[in-house]
Design an enzyme around this catalytic site. Structure first.
Site, PDB file in Angstrom:
ATOM      1  N   GLY A   1       0.945  -1.481  -0.284  1.00 56.26           N
ATOM      2  CA  GLY A   1       0.016  -0.160  -0.248  1.00 56.26           C
ATOM      3  C   GLY A   1       1.023   1.751  -0.012  1.00 56.26           C
ATOM      4  N   THR A   2       1.962   0.554   0.500  1.00 47.21           N
ATOM      5  CA  THR A   2       3.247   2.186   0.856  1.00 47.21           C
ATOM      6  C   THR A   2       3.288   2.734  -0.752  1.00 47.21           C
ATOM      7  OG1 THR A   2       3.577   1.299   2.956  1.00 47.21           O
ATOM      8  CG2 THR A   2       5.176   3.317   2.203  1.00 47.21           C
TER       9      THR A   2
ATOM     10  N   CYS B   1       1.974   1.350  13.675  1.00 52.05           N
ATOM     11  CA  CYS B   1       3.313   1.904  12.354  1.00 52.05           C
ATOM     12  C   CYS B   1       3.635   3.211  13.921  1.00 52.05           C
ATOM     13  CB  CYS B   1       2.738   2.845  11.705  1.00 52.05           C
ATOM     14  SG  CYS B   1       1.879   1.694   9.816  1.00 52.05           S
TER      15      CYS B   1
ATOM     16  N   GLN C   1      -7.895   0.608   3.718  1.00 50.35           N
ATOM     17  CA  GLN C   1      -9.227  -0.427   4.376  1.00 50.35           C
ATOM     18  C   GLN C   1     -10.345  -0.746   4.296  1.00 50.35           C
ATOM     19  OE1 GLN C   1      -8.023  -0.844   7.975  1.00 50.35           O
ATOM     20  NE2 GLN C   1      -6.529  -0.318   7.515  1.00 50.35           N
TER      21      GLN C   1
ATOM     22  N   ASN D   1      -8.274   4.139   9.219  1.00 50.98           N
ATOM     23  CA  ASN D   1      -7.252   3.379   9.723  1.00 50.98           C
ATOM     24  C   ASN D   1      -7.481   2.501  11.060  1.00 50.98           C
ATOM     25  OD1 ASN D   1      -5.595   4.905   8.589  1.00 50.98           O
ATOM     26  ND2 ASN D   1      -4.100   4.043  10.554  1.00 50.98           N
TER      27      ASN D   1
ATOM     28  N   HIS E   1      -1.994  -7.186   2.032  1.00 49.98           N
ATOM     29  CA  HIS E   1      -1.664  -8.669   3.873  1.00 49.98           C
ATOM     30  C   HIS E   1      -3.566  -7.724   4.550  1.00 49.98           C
ATOM     31  CE1 HIS E   1      -0.307  -4.856   7.032  1.00 49.98           C
ATOM     32  NE2 HIS E   1       0.313  -5.344   5.180  1.00 49.98           N
TER      33      HIS E   1
ATOM     34  N   SER F   1      -4.390  -3.087  -0.534  1.00 51.23           N
ATOM     35  CA  SER F   1      -2.846  -3.599  -0.308  1.00 51.23           C
ATOM     36  C   SER F   1      -3.088  -5.101   0.048  1.00 51.23           C
ATOM     37  CB  SER F   1      -2.193  -3.130   1.090  1.00 51.23           C
ATOM     38  OG  SER F   1      -1.059  -4.053   1.495  1.00 51.23           O
TER      39      SER F   1
HETATM   40  C1  LIG Z   1      -2.117  -0.270   6.140  1.00 53.27           C
HETATM   41  C2  LIG Z   1      -1.860   0.773   5.355  1.00 53.27           C
HETATM   42  C3  LIG Z   1      -1.077   1.822   4.282  1.00 53.27           C
HETATM   43  C4  LIG Z   1      -0.028   0.832   4.370  1.00 53.27           C
HETATM   44  O1  LIG Z   1      -0.249  -0.101   3.395  1.00 53.27           O
HETATM   45  P1  LIG Z   1       1.128  -1.343   3.605  1.00 53.27           P
HETATM   46  O2  LIG Z   1       0.684  -2.770   2.177  1.00 53.27           O
HETATM   47  O3  LIG Z   1       1.212  -2.145   4.496  1.00 53.27           O
HETATM   48  O4  LIG Z   1       2.206  -0.234   2.803  1.00 53.27           O
HETATM   49  C5  LIG Z   1      -1.747   2.513   3.949  1.00 53.27           C
HETATM   50  N1  LIG Z   1      -2.908   3.103   4.391  1.00 53.27           N
HETATM   51  C6  LIG Z   1      -2.990   2.758   5.270  1.00 53.27           C
HETATM   52  C7  LIG Z   1      -4.626   3.320   5.790  1.00 53.27           C
HETATM   53  C8  LIG Z   1      -3.230   1.431   5.435  1.00 53.27           C
HETATM   54  O5  LIG Z   1      -3.851   0.943   6.587  1.00 53.27           O
END
Ligand SMILES: *Cc1c(COP(=O)(O)O)cnc(C)c1O
Length: 401
Positions: free
Chosen positions: A71-72, A324, A178, A150, A200, A198
Site C-alpha cells: 500500500g505504501t 506504524c 482499509q 484505519n 495483507h 494492499s
Molecule cells: C496499512 C495501511 C497502509 C500501508 O499499507 P502497506 O501495504 O502496509 O504498505 C496505507 N494506508 C492505510 C490506510 C493502511 O491501513
C-alpha cells in the site's frame, strides 16, 4: 495460549485458500512471466487471471490494475504520478488523519516547494466539505484522501470529494487500503483517478498491493526499469503474491455481503456490551459512517498501552492508534485531530474484526475487559477522584494546540 486476533486493520491472517493458490508459484511454476517460452507463459496467464480478479473487486477494467509491492508503494506512486501529470500546479489537498504512507510523502513535497492543505476533521472524525471547497483552486494538482480511517474506521464521502476535485481539474487519489474487501467498490461509476489497495489487509500476504489507474489518466511510473506492468511499474513480478492477491480479491467478492453483516453484528455487540459494562468510556468516531469491523473506544483515566498489555496476557490482540506509530507513546494524530480530551487521547484502543472472528472470541473479550479497566483505574492517579487535576491538565493541553 490461543490467540484472539482483533487487530485486523494492522494486518490479517492469510486465507488458507489463498495459500493453496499461491504455493505452486513458489515450487513448480517459477518461470518469469515475461519469458518467451511456454514455461514462463503459463505463469503470465496466472498473472492475467489475478489482474482480472482484482479488477472485479474494484469494478475496474483489467488494464487499469497495476501490481505494486504494498500500500505504501501504491500511495507514493499515485501521489508522484498525479503531481507529475500537472507540473504547473503546486498545491495539494489531503487530510490531517491520513496514514503515514501518505503524510510523510507530503512532508517531503513541502520541502520541494509544494503547498499542502491538511483538511481538518470534526469531533466524529468527519471531513467538512465546505473547507475542502474553500481550499480548492486552479493551482490544485491533487486531492488525496483515505476512504476509511484505519484507527477509527470512519468512512469519508469520497465521491463528493471527487466531484469537487473534478470541478477544479485536480487529480483525485484515494487510499482505499482499509476499504478494499470490506465495502463494495465500483470504479466504473466513480470520480476516483487513482486508488490504492494492499494485500495483507484483505487476507493475502504482506508485500503485495495494487494501484488502480483510471484509463486515460496521464500516468508516470515511480519505479523505472523493465517494461513490466505495461511500463507502469518496473521489476520482475512478485508472481506468488500477485496470484495470492487475485485469489484473496475473488474470495472477498464472494464473501463480502455476508461478512459485512456478520462483522457488524459482532462489532456492535462487543461495543455495546463494553459501553454498558464499563463506566466512563465512549466510542471515538462517527458510528454511522464507519467500517463494519472497527471500533475505537476511549477508556478515561487509564493508558491505552496498559490495557493492551493486560489484554495481551489473555492472548487478545488489539491496538492503540496505528501500528506504524505505536511505540512512540505519542497520542494518535487521528484522535488528536478530532480534538478529543486528554484522557480519551491516552486511553483509547481499537478492536478490528475479520470474517474469522467468532462469537466466542467476542465473549472472551467481554469477560476480561471490565476487570482489566477496573484494576488499572484503581492504580491510576488520573481516576475520577482526581478530576480537578485532570480538568487543569486538559485545559493546559488544549491551550498548546
Ligand atoms: C496499512 C495501511 C497502509 C500501508 O499499507 P502497506 O501495504 O502496509 O504498505 C496505507 N494506508 C492505510 C490506510 C493502511 O491501513
Amino acid at each position: 495460549m490461543t490467540v484472539i486476533y482483533l487487530d485486523n486493520n494492522a494486518t490479517t491472517k492469510v486465507d488458507p485458500e489463498v495459500v493453496r493458490a499461491m504455493l505452486p508459484f513458489l515450487t513448480e511454476f517459477y518461470g518469469n512471466p515475461s519469458s518467451m517460452h511456454t514455461f514462463g507463459g503459463q505463469v503470465g496467464k496466472a498473472v492475467k487471471t489475478a489482474r482480472s480478479q482484482v479488477a472485479q473487486l474494484l469494478g475496474a477494467e483489467d488494464s487499469e490494475i497495476v501490481f505494486t509491492s504494498c500500500g505504501t508503494e501504491g500511495n507514493n506512486t499515485a501521489i508522484r504520478a498525479a503531481i507529475a501529470a500537472q507540473p504547473d500546479r503546486k498545491h495539494i489537498i489531503t487530510t490531517a488523519v491520513e496514514h503515514p504512507a501518505v503524510l510523510n510523502v507530503y512532508k517531503q513535497l513541502e520541502k520541494q516547494g509544494y503547498t499542502v492543505t491538511y483538511l481538518s476533521v470534526d469531533g466524529k472524525g468527519q471531513l467538512d466539505l465546505m473547507e475542502l471547497e474553500a481550499s480548492l483552486t486552479g493551482n490544485t494538482a491533487l486531492v488525496s484522501t483515505m476512504y476509511a480511517n484505519n484507527e477509527t474506521g470512519v468512512v469519508f464521502p469520497v465521491e463528493r470529494v471527487g466531484q469537487l476535485a473534478k470541478e477544479y481539474g485536480a487529480a483525485f487519489h484515494v487510499d482505499a487500503v482499509q476499504v478494499a474487501g470490506k465495502l463494495p467498490l465500483d470504479m466504473k461509476t466513480s470520480t476516483i483517478d487513482l486508488l490504492t489497495i494492499s494485500g495483507h489487509k484483505l487476507h493475502a500476504p504482506k508485500g503485495i498491493g495494487a494501484l488502480y489507474v483510471r484509463r486515460g489518466f496521464r500516468f508516470r511510473p515511480f519505479l523505472l526499469g523493465g517494461h513490466q506492468e505495461r511500463g507502469r511499474r518496473a521489476g520482475t513480478e512478485n508472481v506468488p503474491g500477485i496470484v495470492a492477491l487475485g485469489k484473496a480479491a475473488e474470495l472477498e467478492s464472494l464473501h463480502m455481503k455476508e461478512a459485512i453483516a456478520r462483522e457488524r453484528q459482532l462489532r456492535d455487540r462487543l461495543e455495546q456490551s463494553l459501553l454498558k459494562a464499563i463506566p466512563d468510556c465512549e466510542v471515538n468516531g462517527d458510528r454511522k459512517q464507519r467500517l463494519p469491523n472497527t471500533t475505537n473506544i476511549g477508556f478515561k483515566y487509564i493508558e491505552g498501552e496498559a490495557i493492551l498489555l493486560s489484554l495481551n496476557q489473555y492472548g487478545i490482540c488489539a491496538s492503540s492508534g496505528s501500528a506504524c506509530t505505536s511505540g512512540s507513546l505519542e497520542p494518535s494524530h487521528v484522535l488528536r485531530a478530532m480534538g478529543l480530551p486528554y484522557t480519551i487521547l491516552h486511553g483509547s484502543i481499537r478492536f478490528s474484526l475479520s470474517r474469522y472472528t467468532t462469537e466466542a472470541e467476542v465473549d472472551r473479550v467481554l469477560a476480561v475487559m471490565p476487570g482489566i479497566v477496573e484494576r488499572l483505574r484503581a492504580l491510576s492517579p488520573f481516576n475520577s477522584d482526581a478530576s480537578d487535576w485532570l480538568q487543569g491538565r486538559e485545559e493546559a493541553v488544549l491551550a498548546t494546540r
